[in-house]
Design a protein around this motif. Structure first.
Motif, PDB file in Angstrom:
ATOM      1  N   ILE A  22       0.845  -1.203   0.000  1.00 43.70           N
ATOM      2  CA  ILE A  22       0.000   0.000   0.000  1.00 43.70           C
ATOM      3  C   ILE A  22       0.879   1.252   0.000  1.00 43.70           C
ATOM      4  CG2 ILE A  22      -1.839   1.233   1.231  1.00 43.70           C
ATOM      5  CD1 ILE A  22      -2.709  -1.511   2.383  1.00 43.70           C
ATOM      6  N   SER A  23       2.009   1.199   0.696  1.00 37.96           N
ATOM      7  CA  SER A  23       2.896   2.368   0.731  1.00 37.96           C
ATOM      8  C   SER A  23       3.417   2.704  -0.668  1.00 37.96           C
ATOM      9  CB  SER A  23       4.053   2.132   1.707  1.00 37.96           C
ATOM     10  OG  SER A  23       3.560   2.036   3.034  1.00 37.96           O
ATOM     11  N   HIS A  24       3.815   1.675  -1.431  1.00 37.84           N
ATOM     12  CA  HIS A  24       4.261   1.948  -2.813  1.00 37.84           C
ATOM     13  C   HIS A  24       3.162   2.649  -3.605  1.00 37.84           C
ATOM     14  CE1 HIS A  24       8.020  -0.299  -3.036  1.00 37.84           C
ATOM     15  NE2 HIS A  24       7.452  -1.398  -2.596  1.00 37.84           N
ATOM     16  N   ARG A  25       1.961   2.086  -3.503  1.00 34.34           N
ATOM     17  CA  ARG A  25       0.847   2.630  -4.293  1.00 34.34           C
ATOM     18  C   ARG A  25       0.492   4.040  -3.847  1.00 34.34           C
ATOM     19  NH1 ARG A  25       0.974  -2.777  -4.408  1.00 34.34           N
ATOM     20  NH2 ARG A  25      -0.136  -3.936  -6.034  1.00 34.34           N
ATOM     21  N   ALA A  26       0.654   4.298  -2.554  1.00 35.85           N
ATOM     22  CA  ALA A  26       0.365   5.643  -2.042  1.00 35.85           C
ATOM     23  C   ALA A  26       1.309   6.652  -2.696  1.00 35.85           C
ATOM     24  CB  ALA A  26       0.518   5.667  -0.520  1.00 35.85           C
ATOM     25  N   VAL A  27       2.595   6.322  -2.778  1.00 36.07           N
ATOM     26  CA  VAL A  27       3.557   7.241  -3.409  1.00 36.07           C
ATOM     27  C   VAL A  27       3.168   7.483  -4.863  1.00 36.07           C
ATOM     28  CG1 VAL A  27       5.964   7.547  -4.134  1.00 36.07           C
ATOM     29  CG2 VAL A  27       5.460   6.464  -1.947  1.00 36.07           C
ATOM     30  N   ILE A  28       2.849   6.396  -5.555  1.00 35.38           N
ATOM     31  CA  ILE A  28       2.586   6.502  -6.994  1.00 35.38           C
ATOM     32  C   ILE A  28       1.322   7.335  -7.253  1.00 35.38           C
ATOM     33  CG2 ILE A  28       1.982   5.170  -9.062  1.00 35.38           C
ATOM     34  CD1 ILE A  28       3.727   2.863  -7.856  1.00 35.38           C
ATOM     35  N   LEU A  29       0.230   6.959  -6.590  1.00 31.81           N
ATOM     36  CA  LEU A  29      -1.034   7.637  -6.889  1.00 31.81           C
ATOM     37  C   LEU A  29      -1.031   9.067  -6.370  1.00 31.81           C
ATOM     38  CD1 LEU A  29      -3.565   4.703  -6.441  1.00 31.81           C
ATOM     39  CD2 LEU A  29      -2.556   5.603  -8.533  1.00 31.81           C
ATOM     40  N   ALA A  30      -0.420   9.294  -5.211  1.00 33.24           N
ATOM     41  CA  ALA A  30      -0.368  10.665  -4.689  1.00 33.24           C
ATOM     42  C   ALA A  30       0.501  11.535  -5.601  1.00 33.24           C
ATOM     43  CB  ALA A  30       0.178  10.664  -3.265  1.00 33.24           C
ATOM     44  N   SER A  31       1.554  10.962  -6.179  1.00 34.78           N
ATOM     45  CA  SER A  31       2.404  11.735  -7.094  1.00 34.78           C
ATOM     46  C   SER A  31       1.638  12.127  -8.352  1.00 34.78           C
ATOM     47  CB  SER A  31       3.635  10.922  -7.509  1.00 34.78           C
ATOM     48  OG  SER A  31       4.453  10.672  -6.397  1.00 34.78           O
ATOM     49  N   LEU A  32       0.764  11.218  -8.807  1.00 35.72           N
ATOM     50  CA  LEU A  32       0.063  11.454 -10.074  1.00 35.72           C
ATOM     51  C   LEU A  32      -1.247  12.215  -9.893  1.00 35.72           C
ATOM     52  CD1 LEU A  32       0.612   7.971 -11.790  1.00 35.72           C
ATOM     53  CD2 LEU A  32       1.965  10.061 -12.046  1.00 35.72           C
ATOM     54  N   ALA A  33      -1.643  12.435  -8.632  1.00 31.66           N
ATOM     55  CA  ALA A  33      -2.886  13.169  -8.376  1.00 31.66           C
ATOM     56  C   ALA A  33      -2.578  14.666  -8.387  1.00 31.66           C
ATOM     57  CB  ALA A  33      -3.446  12.756  -7.019  1.00 31.66           C
ATOM     58  N   GLY A  34      -3.609  15.456  -8.587  1.00 32.14           N
ATOM     59  CA  GLY A  34      -3.420  16.909  -8.459  1.00 32.14           C
ATOM     60  C   GLY A  34      -3.613  17.291  -7.003  1.00 32.14           C
ATOM     61  N   GLY A  35      -2.709  18.077  -6.441  1.00 30.64           N
ATOM     62  CA  GLY A  35      -2.864  18.541  -5.054  1.00 30.64           C
ATOM     63  C   GLY A  35      -2.004  17.753  -4.083  1.00 30.64           C
ATOM     64  N   THR A  36      -2.064  18.159  -2.809  1.00 30.04           N
ATOM     65  CA  THR A  36      -1.208  17.537  -1.800  1.00 30.04           C
ATOM     66  C   THR A  36      -1.946  16.409  -1.086  1.00 30.04           C
ATOM     67  OG1 THR A  36       0.021  19.571  -1.486  1.00 30.04           O
ATOM     68  CG2 THR A  36       0.123  17.987   0.317  1.00 30.04           C
ATOM     69  N   SER A  37      -1.326  15.254  -1.058  1.00 28.58           N
ATOM     70  CA  SER A  37      -1.887  14.097  -0.339  1.00 28.58           C
ATOM     71  C   SER A  37      -1.075  13.852   0.920  1.00 28.58           C
ATOM     72  CB  SER A  37      -1.826  12.840  -1.211  1.00 28.58           C
ATOM     73  OG  SER A  37      -2.668  12.960  -2.329  1.00 28.58           O
ATOM     74  N   VAL A  38      -1.758  13.346   1.933  1.00 32.66           N
ATOM     75  CA  VAL A  38      -1.086  13.019   3.193  1.00 32.66           C
ATOM     76  C   VAL A  38      -1.377  11.549   3.496  1.00 32.66           C
ATOM     77  CG1 VAL A  38      -0.964  13.542   5.656  1.00 32.66           C
ATOM     78  CG2 VAL A  38      -1.322  15.386   4.005  1.00 32.66           C
ATOM     79  N   CYS A  39      -0.325  10.780   3.669  1.00 29.07           N
ATOM     80  CA  CYS A  39      -0.486   9.346   3.911  1.00 29.07           C
ATOM     81  C   CYS A  39       0.118   9.002   5.271  1.00 29.07           C
ATOM     82  CB  CYS A  39       0.215   8.541   2.815  1.00 29.07           C
ATOM     83  SG  CYS A  39      -0.243   9.053   1.149  1.00 29.07           S
ATOM     84  N   ASP A  40      -0.723   8.604   6.211  1.00 33.19           N
ATOM     85  CA  ASP A  40      -0.255   8.230   7.548  1.00 33.19           C
ATOM     86  C   ASP A  40       0.070   6.739   7.575  1.00 33.19           C
ATOM     87  OD1 ASP A  40      -0.763  10.742   8.889  1.00 33.19           O
ATOM     88  OD2 ASP A  40      -2.893  10.294   8.546  1.00 33.19           O
ATOM     89  N   GLY A  41       1.019   6.375   8.412  1.00 36.32           N
ATOM     90  CA  GLY A  41       1.364   4.953   8.556  1.00 36.32           C
ATOM     91  C   GLY A  41       2.264   4.459   7.444  1.00 36.32           C
ATOM     92  N   PHE A  42       2.920   5.396   6.745  1.00 35.20           N
ATOM     93  CA  PHE A  42       3.777   5.035   5.613  1.00 35.20           C
ATOM     94  C   PHE A  42       4.966   4.185   6.076  1.00 35.20           C
ATOM     95  CE2 PHE A  42       7.269   5.919   2.625  1.00 35.20           C
ATOM     96  CZ  PHE A  42       6.644   5.593   1.434  1.00 35.20           C
ATOM     97  N   LEU A  43       5.273   3.144   5.321  1.00 35.20           N
ATOM     98  CA  LEU A  43       6.431   2.297   5.622  1.00 35.20           C
ATOM     99  C   LEU A  43       7.691   2.945   5.057  1.00 35.20           C
ATOM    100  CD1 LEU A  43       7.810  -0.443   6.430  1.00 35.20           C
ATOM    101  CD2 LEU A  43       7.354  -1.170   4.074  1.00 35.20           C
ATOM    102  N   LYS A  48       3.328  16.344  -2.842  1.00 35.54           N
ATOM    103  CA  LYS A  48       2.737  17.380  -3.693  1.00 35.54           C
ATOM    104  C   LYS A  48       2.564  16.786  -5.081  1.00 35.54           C
ATOM    105  CE  LYS A  48       4.329  21.531  -1.448  1.00 35.54           C
ATOM    106  NZ  LYS A  48       5.550  22.312  -1.335  1.00 35.54           N
ATOM    107  N   GLY A  49       1.371  16.311  -5.343  1.00 37.81           N
ATOM    108  CA  GLY A  49       1.109  15.638  -6.616  1.00 37.81           C
ATOM    109  C   GLY A  49       1.276  16.595  -7.783  1.00 37.81           C
ATOM    110  N   VAL A  50       1.734  16.039  -8.914  1.00 32.84           N
ATOM    111  CA  VAL A  50       1.996  16.892 -10.087  1.00 32.84           C
ATOM    112  C   VAL A  50       0.952  16.664 -11.182  1.00 32.84           C
ATOM    113  CG1 VAL A  50       4.478  17.079  -9.652  1.00 32.84           C
ATOM    114  CG2 VAL A  50       3.614  15.164 -11.029  1.00 32.84           C
ATOM    115  N   GLY A  51       0.012  15.771 -10.926  1.00 33.71           N
ATOM    116  CA  GLY A  51      -0.984  15.464 -11.963  1.00 33.71           C
ATOM    117  C   GLY A  51      -0.455  14.392 -12.898  1.00 33.71           C
ATOM    118  N   LEU A  52      -1.383  13.760 -13.617  1.00 29.42           N
ATOM    119  CA  LEU A  52      -1.005  12.622 -14.470  1.00 29.42           C
ATOM    120  C   LEU A  52       0.094  12.964 -15.471  1.00 29.42           C
ATOM    121  CD1 LEU A  52      -4.288  10.763 -15.531  1.00 29.42           C
ATOM    122  CD2 LEU A  52      -2.343   9.843 -14.250  1.00 29.42           C
ATOM    123  N   ASN A  53       0.073  14.204 -15.969  1.00 26.76           N
ATOM    124  CA  ASN A  53       1.047  14.563 -17.006  1.00 26.76           C
ATOM    125  C   ASN A  53       2.112  15.532 -16.521  1.00 26.76           C
ATOM    126  OD1 ASN A  53      -0.122  12.958 -19.163  1.00 26.76           O
ATOM    127  ND2 ASN A  53      -1.892  14.296 -18.884  1.00 26.76           N
TER     128      ASN A  53
END
Ligand code: S3P
Length: 448
Positions: free
Chosen positions: A35-56, A85-90
């Motif tokens: 889940i931690s890997h996926r959190a990095v990937i999806l949060a990076s590709l999303a627009g805006g700032t994501s916060v993920c607690d419990g990150f490994l 700080k997500g940069v969006g898909l592109n």
């Protein structure tokens, strides 16, 4: 956060003494690696700032973090809280060099899916173990989506991904039950024209589907068929549960040391991951689930394990893909169980961080256990394993499994080359010690 440490480190061996008494106490294991890997990937590709607690924060997840940092994503980790700080898909930048993913198969496979859809070209590589693992299973369907992913002639890393391709959706039946492959195709599907529809031969972990939905990109499932319904992602807040694959070693340990009573708090018990509980309980273990909380993207609960003598079983085939990472822990328990434990349909274990069928069989035999090896599994006859010296083959889960097996052996067990425990479970030894499980570290000269 820094990148991957390339310096040659001394080899770390573990010396495990047979437990002198019951294991007791409460722990909270680090966050879930998948889940931690996926959190990095999806949060990076999303627009805006994501916060993920419990990150490994482990060597493997750092490989994913470093790759996205190299592609211009700004993220900070404070304790277990990752802000991205997500940069969006592109919005990713071309990396300045090769993306080195160390030991991490999940980083490599999932990144192939992301990189296939970028405007820029890139190259990914990994350590000796990752460079042996099959990548063609991902490259072929990506290329069928009109990507251009070139592996070595053996179908391994390094892989070169040509940018600026116009991806098309795919309707694809996975030839192997692999969540990494499924996830790579779903991630590439975010960049594709038309629908991406994937059919699994058997259910595998569904974290990508859950997290896509959590980040605003619904995925629907009908039986074994998964359809990506959108290609937008928005930032979110995510709570990452404790890793059941790490908890599994404590479930096995508590099951084999007389008198033990352990609680592991806040463990992810996603139904596509929790089969280890069912398998151990079918072997006679006493594992109970309490404080279930399904309020976030992933269900979480406390697990309690109390010692109860185990017996061998034939492992049900439908549980194999959903317990695939837990077989090292399960087999460590099986060597202390009465009778035979039979594992079949698990050929995928041969292409993990090590050939886990071989590594387990070899180590168990070194501890005097009778093992019958099959191409797709093994038959382990339980008893009272002896002391011995076993090789981890640089595989974190093999190292931790033999730390479990040694707990109830007739004498001390030396597990060689345990540095890679840091890829999934930094601080493993300290957690073990809190419960009365003594593992000593000894440094040696690295194997050449
Ligand atoms: C993982 C999927 C599994 C598992 C690995 C993590 C994931 O691999 O063994 O440790 O995070 O998707 P496969 O997809 O190769 O089965």
């Amino acid at each position: 956060m820094t990148g991957i440490d390339k310096e040659v480190q001394p080899r770390i061996d573990y010396i495990v003494e047979p437990a002198s008494g019951a294991l007791q106490g409460r722990i909270r294991v680090p966050g879930d690696k998948s889940i931690s890997h996926r959190a990095v990937i999806l949060a990076s590709l999303a627009g805006g700032t994501s916060v993920c607690d419990g990150f490994l924060d482990s060597a493997d997840t750092r490989a994913t973090v470093a790759a996205f940092q190299q592609m211009g994503v700004d993220m900070t980790l404070e304790g277990e809280c990752l802000s991205v700080k997500g940069v969006g898909l592109n919005g990713l930048d071309a990396p300045s060099g090769i993306l080195d993913l160390g030991n991490s198969g999940t980083s490599a496979r999932l990144l192939l899916g992301v990189l296939a859809g970028q405007k820029f070209s890139s190259t990914i590589s990994g350590d000796e173990s990752l460079a042996r693992r099959p990548m063609r299973r991902v490259a072929d369907p990506l290329n069928a989506m009109h990507a251009d992913v070139q592996t070595t002639s053996e179908g391994t890393l390094p892989a070169h991904i040509t940018g600026n391709r116009r991806l098309r959706g795919i309707n694809y039946e996975l030839p192997v039950a692999s969540a990494q492959l499924k996830s790579a195709l779903l991630l590439a599907g975010l960049y594709a024209q038309g629908k991406t529809v994937i059919t699994e031969p058997a259910p595998t972990r569904d974290h990508t589907e859950r997290l896509l939905a959590h980040f605003g990109c619904p995925v629907t499932r009908s039986g074994r068929r998964i359809t990506l319904e959108s290609n937008t992602l928005r930032a979110g807040r995510l709570r990452i549960p404790g890793d059941i694959s790490s908890a599994a070693f404590f479930l096995a340990a508590g099951s084999i040391v007389p008198g033990s009573d352990l609680v592991i708090e806040g463990v992810g018990i996603n139904p596509t991951r929790h089969a280890v509980i069912e398998i151990l309980n079918r072997m006679g273990a006493d594992i109970s689930v309490s404080n279930l909380d399904e309020g976030s993207a992933e269900p979480v609960a406390d697990l309690r394990v109390k010692y109860r003598p185990l017996h061998g079983i034939p492992i049900p085939g439908d549980l194999v893909p959903v317990a695939i990472d837990e077989f090292p822990a399960i087999m460590a328990a099986a060597c202390h169980a009465r009778g035979e434990t039979v594992l079949e349909g698990a050929a995928e274990l041969r292409v993990k961080e090590s050939d886990r069928i071989r590594a387990l069989a070899e180590g168990l035999e070194n501890m005097g256990v009778t093992v019958d090896v099959r191409p797709d599994g093994m038959r382990v006859t339980g008893g009272r394993p002896t002391s011995g010296v076993v090789q981890s083959h640089g595989d974190h889960r093999i190292a931790m499994a033999f730390s479990v097996a040694g707990l109830a052996a007739a004498g001390p067990v030396t597990v060689r080359d345990c540095k890679n425990v840091d890829t999934s479970f930094p601080g493993f030894i300290d957690y073990a010690r809190q419960l009365g499980w003594e593992i000593r570290e000894k440094s040696g000269i690295p194997d050449s």
